[in-house]
Design an enzyme around this catalytic site. Structure first.
Site, short mmCIF file in Angstrom:
data_model
loop_
_atom_site.label_atom_id
_atom_site.label_comp_id
_atom_site.label_asym_id
_atom_site.label_seq_id
_atom_site.Cartn_x
_atom_site.Cartn_y
_atom_site.Cartn_z
N LYS A 45 -0.75 2.21 1.78
CA LYS A 45 -2.09 1.84 2.20
C LYS A 45 -3.09 2.75 1.51
O LYS A 45 -2.76 3.86 1.10
CB LYS A 45 -2.18 1.99 3.72
CG LYS A 45 -3.42 1.41 4.36
CD LYS A 45 -3.27 1.43 5.86
CE LYS A 45 -4.49 0.82 6.54
NZ LYS A 45 -4.74 -0.57 6.10
N CYS A 132 -11.50 -3.58 -4.61
CA CYS A 132 -11.40 -4.17 -3.28
C CYS A 132 -12.67 -4.95 -2.95
O CYS A 132 -13.77 -4.38 -2.95
CB CYS A 132 -11.18 -3.09 -2.23
SG CYS A 132 -11.02 -3.76 -0.56
#
Length: 300
Positions: A45, A132
């Protein structure tokens, strides 16, 4: 040597199948349902300097065979990752490799995370998340401007000897040019691709995700990711992690045929935790039938 063994940026992987960033936590969260040691490795992550609480709910929505998400790179921050999560990975993984996904609000943030984790023995490489689509500051802008990206990579390069993998957006108008700028600054490899910027509404007019837009993943992303992988593999000469829409060994093979060295499974593992190990088995059968296909494609 296994038919699936791969070498990526000088690092041996027992097979090319990884868990994609953001879909497997830091490994411990899925260890009871996914056989981590059966895989090539995992991408953690995202890790930021300070803890991130992420975006407001709802963070995930299904649509037409795809998934929208806007988690917002929630994570416990550098200190907790270094003190708790990486030690767990070090103690529990023997064969699977660990690549750390890195994010930040500023270039300095990226450098701080890389510098702060570079001495951790379990870390094989860093994946710089410059693409992102579901955060504001610290999202797409780092990968959308070649000059900013080059500065980020150059400064991260000065903070570590580990390989730097740059994760690119599927929405770039010139992925080869962006890759050239990153490579000149010290990037060693690329991940193709991140989620696709997306937006949908409920019947009452509210966005389906709490933060508005987000990123689309799942099967519709497969041909997009394969295309960008092919461009990067041919034009940059650097190794590529292909990701996006992989649900089967045949999907993974598409990326290998396009020139990828490794592949990463994300959304499919959320729907079926057994999918990554099944993909390894299916891919082994395909590679055995088609040898030396992937290698021949990469040097063609």
């Amino acid at each position: 040597m296994s038919v699936l063994a791969a070498t990526f940026v000088g690092i041996p992987f027992q097979n090319p199948v990884l868990l994609a960033a953001g879909t497997a936590g830091f490994g411990r969260e899925v260890a009871g349902v996914i056989g981590l040691e059966a895989l090539g490795g995992l991408v953690t992550k995202a890790v930021s300097v300070e803890p991130r609480h992420g975006n407001p709910a709802p963070r995930v929505a299904e649509t037409g065979g795809a998934m929208l998400n806007s988690v917002g790179l929630a994570n416990p921050g550098l200190d907790v990752v270094r003190g708790e999560h990486l030690p767990w990975l070090r103690d529990h993984l023997r064969n699977a490799r660990v690549i750390v996904n890195v994010v930040g609000n500023t270039v300095e943030d990226f450098v701080a995370v890389v510098a702060g984790l570079t001495d951790e023995p379990v870390v094989a490489a860093f994946e710089l998340n410059v693409s992102c689509p579901n955060v504001g500051k610290g999202g797409l802008e780092f990968g959308a401007d070649d000059a900013i990206l080059a500065d980020l990579v150059r400064r991260a390069r000065g903070a570590t000897q580990h390989p730097l993998v740059v994760k690119l957006s599927p929405a770039l108008h010139n992925p080869a040019g962006t890759a050239a700028a990153a490579t000149a600054a010290g990037a060693d490899a690329f991940t193709a691709v991140n989620t696709m910027p997306a937006l949908l509404y409920e019947e009452d007019g509210r966005p389906r995700l709490g933060s508005g837009g987000g990123g689309m993943s799942g099967p519709p992303l497969l041909p997009v990711g394969v295309r960008v992988t092919r461009i990067l593999a041919r034009e940059s000469g650097c190794p590529v992690i292909g990701t996006g829409g992989i649900r089967s060994g045949r999907d993974a093979w598409q990326y290998l045929r396009a020139g990828a060295t490794l592949v990463a499974v994300g959304t499919a593992a959320l729907a079926d935790p057994r999918a990554p190990e099944r993909i390894v088995r299916e891919l082994r059968e395909i590679v055995t039938r088609h040898r030396p296909g992937p290698g021949a494609e990469r040097v063609a």
